[in-house]
Motif scaffolding. Sequence first.
Motif, mmCIF file in Angstrom:
data_model
loop_
_atom_site.group_PDB
_atom_site.id
_atom_site.type_symbol
_atom_site.label_atom_id
_atom_site.label_comp_id
_atom_site.label_asym_id
_atom_site.label_seq_id
_atom_site.Cartn_x
_atom_site.Cartn_y
_atom_site.Cartn_z
ATOM 1 N N GLU A 23 -5.164 11.258 25.853
ATOM 2 C CA GLU A 23 -5.953 11.840 24.698
ATOM 3 C C GLU A 23 -5.738 13.072 24.051
ATOM 4 O OE1 GLU A 23 -9.995 11.382 26.449
ATOM 5 O OE2 GLU A 23 -10.091 9.443 26.058
ATOM 6 N N THR A 24 -5.102 14.114 24.891
ATOM 7 C CA THR A 24 -4.505 15.379 24.335
ATOM 8 C C THR A 24 -3.485 15.067 23.450
ATOM 9 O OG1 THR A 24 -5.624 16.387 26.173
ATOM 10 C CG2 THR A 24 -3.947 17.602 24.916
ATOM 11 N N VAL A 25 -2.597 14.547 23.877
ATOM 12 C CA VAL A 25 -1.199 14.155 22.880
ATOM 13 C C VAL A 25 -1.682 13.541 21.942
ATOM 14 C CG1 VAL A 25 -0.481 12.131 23.906
ATOM 15 C CG2 VAL A 25 1.168 13.856 23.334
ATOM 16 N N GLY A 26 -2.440 12.390 21.786
ATOM 17 C CA GLY A 26 -2.834 11.833 20.632
ATOM 18 C C GLY A 26 -3.525 12.688 19.589
ATOM 19 N N GLU A 27 -4.389 13.655 19.981
ATOM 20 C CA GLU A 27 -5.195 14.620 19.074
ATOM 21 C C GLU A 27 -4.178 15.547 18.562
ATOM 22 O OE1 GLU A 27 -8.152 14.378 17.814
ATOM 23 O OE2 GLU A 27 -8.728 12.521 18.836
ATOM 24 N N ILE A 28 -3.269 15.929 19.375
ATOM 25 C CA ILE A 28 -2.256 17.124 18.781
ATOM 26 C C ILE A 28 -1.396 16.403 17.672
ATOM 27 C CG2 ILE A 28 -0.040 18.332 19.735
ATOM 28 C CD1 ILE A 28 -1.352 18.825 22.332
ATOM 29 N N LYS A 29 -0.974 15.187 17.967
ATOM 30 C CA LYS A 29 -0.064 14.606 17.013
ATOM 31 C C LYS A 29 -1.026 14.450 15.627
ATOM 32 C CE LYS A 29 3.892 12.856 15.902
ATOM 33 N NZ LYS A 29 3.696 12.231 14.417
ATOM 34 N N GLU A 30 -2.255 13.974 16.089
ATOM 35 C CA GLU A 30 -3.041 13.767 14.682
ATOM 36 C C GLU A 30 -3.197 15.044 13.885
ATOM 37 O OE1 GLU A 30 -7.052 11.735 13.231
ATOM 38 O OE2 GLU A 30 -6.703 11.692 15.431
ATOM 39 N N LEU A 31 -3.401 16.169 14.456
ATOM 40 C CA LEU A 31 -3.848 17.503 13.928
ATOM 41 C C LEU A 31 -2.545 17.876 13.204
ATOM 42 C CD1 LEU A 31 -5.290 20.202 13.707
ATOM 43 C CD2 LEU A 31 -4.526 20.834 15.644
ATOM 44 N N ILE A 32 -1.319 17.861 13.840
ATOM 45 C CA ILE A 32 -0.284 18.459 13.142
ATOM 46 C C ILE A 32 0.056 17.229 11.917
ATOM 47 C CG2 ILE A 32 2.503 18.389 13.508
ATOM 48 C CD1 ILE A 32 1.824 18.819 16.510
ATOM 49 N N LEU A 63 -32.713 6.995 54.072
ATOM 50 C CA LEU A 63 -31.804 7.340 52.681
ATOM 51 C C LEU A 63 -30.932 6.156 52.688
ATOM 52 C CD1 LEU A 63 -30.739 10.840 53.607
ATOM 53 C CD2 LEU A 63 -32.856 10.145 52.525
ATOM 54 N N LYS A 64 -30.434 5.820 51.492
ATOM 55 C CA LYS A 64 -29.968 4.572 51.247
ATOM 56 C C LYS A 64 -28.269 5.251 50.839
ATOM 57 C CE LYS A 64 -33.547 1.934 49.076
ATOM 58 N NZ LYS A 64 -33.921 1.056 47.923
ATOM 59 N N PRO A 65 -27.449 4.339 51.288
ATOM 60 C CA PRO A 65 -25.888 4.922 51.125
ATOM 61 C C PRO A 65 -25.436 4.597 49.462
ATOM 62 C CG PRO A 65 -26.051 2.639 51.961
ATOM 63 C CD PRO A 65 -27.467 3.206 52.128
ATOM 64 N N PHE A 66 -24.863 5.167 48.896
ATOM 65 C CA PHE A 66 -24.370 5.284 47.667
ATOM 66 C C PHE A 66 -23.457 3.863 47.383
ATOM 67 C CE2 PHE A 66 -21.238 6.370 44.098
ATOM 68 C CZ PHE A 66 -22.279 6.429 43.123
ATOM 69 N N GLN A 67 -23.808 3.134 46.541
ATOM 70 C CA GLN A 67 -22.811 1.971 45.987
ATOM 71 C C GLN A 67 -22.893 1.929 44.584
ATOM 72 O OE1 GLN A 67 -24.287 -1.346 48.109
ATOM 73 N NE2 GLN A 67 -23.095 -0.969 50.186
ATOM 74 N N TYR A 68 -21.645 2.000 44.015
ATOM 75 C CA TYR A 68 -21.722 1.772 42.510
ATOM 76 C C TYR A 68 -20.200 1.120 42.131
ATOM 77 C CZ TYR A 68 -21.618 2.986 37.675
ATOM 78 O OH TYR A 68 -21.600 2.907 36.263
ATOM 79 N N LYS A 69 -20.233 0.300 41.178
ATOM 80 C CA LYS A 69 -18.943 -0.293 40.513
ATOM 81 C C LYS A 69 -18.785 0.027 39.276
ATOM 82 C CE LYS A 69 -16.423 -4.598 40.288
ATOM 83 N NZ LYS A 69 -16.429 -6.145 40.327
ATOM 84 N N SER A 70 -17.585 0.731 38.816
ATOM 85 C CA SER A 70 -17.452 1.012 37.550
ATOM 86 C C SER A 70 -17.548 -0.016 36.338
ATOM 87 C CB SER A 70 -15.924 1.351 37.275
ATOM 88 O OG SER A 70 -15.658 1.828 36.148
ATOM 89 N N LYS A 71 -18.232 0.244 35.225
ATOM 90 C CA LYS A 71 -18.494 -0.531 34.321
ATOM 91 C C LYS A 71 -17.429 -0.915 33.444
ATOM 92 C CE LYS A 71 -22.731 -1.300 35.604
ATOM 93 N NZ LYS A 71 -22.845 -0.438 36.701
ATOM 94 N N GLY A 72 -16.411 0.138 33.558
ATOM 95 C CA GLY A 72 -15.213 -0.094 32.871
ATOM 96 C C GLY A 72 -14.667 1.359 32.267
ATOM 97 N N ALA A 73 -13.583 1.551 31.531
ATOM 98 C CA ALA A 73 -12.933 2.645 31.034
ATOM 99 C C ALA A 73 -12.573 2.603 29.408
ATOM 100 C CB ALA A 73 -11.784 3.187 32.150
ATOM 101 N N LEU A 74 -12.681 3.631 29.231
ATOM 102 C CA LEU A 74 -12.188 3.989 27.809
ATOM 103 C C LEU A 74 -11.161 5.156 27.546
ATOM 104 C CD1 LEU A 74 -15.546 3.531 27.988
ATOM 105 C CD2 LEU A 74 -15.184 2.655 25.463
ATOM 106 N N ALA A 75 -10.302 4.843 26.452
ATOM 107 C CA ALA A 75 -9.323 5.964 26.037
ATOM 108 C C ALA A 75 -9.197 5.862 24.663
ATOM 109 C CB ALA A 75 -8.217 5.872 27.013
ATOM 110 N N SER A 76 -9.317 7.306 24.045
ATOM 111 C CA SER A 76 -9.024 7.383 22.678
ATOM 112 C C SER A 76 -7.460 7.796 22.328
ATOM 113 C CB SER A 76 -9.798 8.493 21.897
ATOM 114 O OG SER A 76 -9.360 8.672 20.732
ATOM 115 N N LEU A 77 -6.790 7.283 21.480
ATOM 116 C CA LEU A 77 -5.331 7.371 21.312
ATOM 117 C C LEU A 77 -5.111 8.399 20.188
ATOM 118 C CD1 LEU A 77 -3.888 3.762 22.122
ATOM 119 C CD2 LEU A 77 -4.190 5.806 23.782
ATOM 120 N N GLY A 78 -6.426 8.710 19.493
ATOM 121 C CA GLY A 78 -6.301 9.469 18.267
ATOM 122 C C GLY A 78 -5.598 8.539 17.061
ATOM 123 N N ALA A 79 -6.071 8.851 15.694
ATOM 124 C CA ALA A 79 -5.930 8.369 14.319
ATOM 125 C C ALA A 79 -6.679 7.031 14.637
ATOM 126 C CB ALA A 79 -4.018 7.976 14.418
#
Length: 442
Positions: free
Chosen positions: A174-183, A346-362
Amino acid sequence: MVRRVLILGGGFAGLYAARNIQKLMGHDVEIEVVNRENYFVFQPLLPEIAGGAISAINAVSPLRFLTKAISIRKAEIDSIDPVAQTVTVFQGVQRRPTILNYDDLVIAVGSGSNLSKTPGLSEHAFTMKTLSDAQRLRAHIIERLEHADITRLPEVKKGTLTFSVIGGGFSGVETVGEIKELIDRSLRYYPNICASEIRVVLLEFSERILSEMPESLAKYAHANLEKRGIEIQLGVGVVEATGTQLVTSADEVIDTRTIVATIGNTPSAIIANMPLHLQHGRILVDQDFRAKGYENIWSIGDCALIPMQENSGERENFAPPTAQFAVREAAHLAMNLKAASEQMPLKPFQYKSKGALASLGAGCGVAQVFGLKFTGRVAWLLWRVYYIAFLPGMQTRISVLWNWLMDGFSRRSVVQITAQNNSETRHVLYRAGDRIYENGSR
């Protein structure tokens, strides 16, 4: 009896823990949050601050705006004493030592960066952990463009217009994508710089970028970044860094004046001296978030090693250090704190990720949501919708949304704002009787 809950850290884990505990326990609890800054910074937006898509002030929220009936203390954490149930902090202009009592202690101090393993990297590389990191990087990029536009030395111009980012994870991509877009969007203001003179390099030690996402999405991101002129080197590490060069494990010497390191994530240095059980530098906790060996010390977020099942041994069996998990951990912690106060199981922690997202810029991105994969503008819009909903506080959401709308219809600003010190030393006038130093102050 009112229980006093002391929370160390005002990031995702600490802030959401405070809000959830207050919501569940109400008047039965007194909550105080200790944080080095008086604001909450939304770290996923740091690359966009560096790229100028949004202004820095709109990516932060004052902690006092986000917490009702919760005390906020701006201070630096020094040490804890589990026997006396106290925490020592340094606060105020003179950094006076202050002792805080607690009935329950929640440690959520997040993570830091350690680049010392690579010679020169900690001295010459930018990191992307704090608001000031993103602001300094943006100012630096604009300064490089200003310099390249006026220099007459080809070798200097080459290094000035080479931008290197180390690490192909979410932050690095995400950082490299934003750097390129800024330039790209700024070159119209610099007539003496040609687009062909710009070199943006992404270095990743593993065999692909975005290893946390499905391979098909990583390949799409790779192709998209390369299409925009970003050079990606896989299986390549960094051997040494100087103020003008970056030496890679492939024996290439890159002439560059800009190095951004999104690697070297390490647990906060604060916990290193705490009398707690640590593993891989993180606080070892049970599945209910209690620190090993303690009944009233809890830890969540990046600084905690949280098992997702009994006898966890593999890396994937521990909760990942992400904002998504930190928020869920905070909600579960509040339930367990309430249960503990009522002497309930007390209850043990359990959680499953709902997904992932990444911005590439532009205007492009990649996303996996509930098993479904998205690419391009659809993924980019999903990324923005998700984070708008995730932002704490309506004022912050409106500000960021307005910034995004304006960014789509206006030019990127090349105003360079830097904080400059005119002198490393300064003269201070004191009057007779003024208190200059107190015993114990730092």
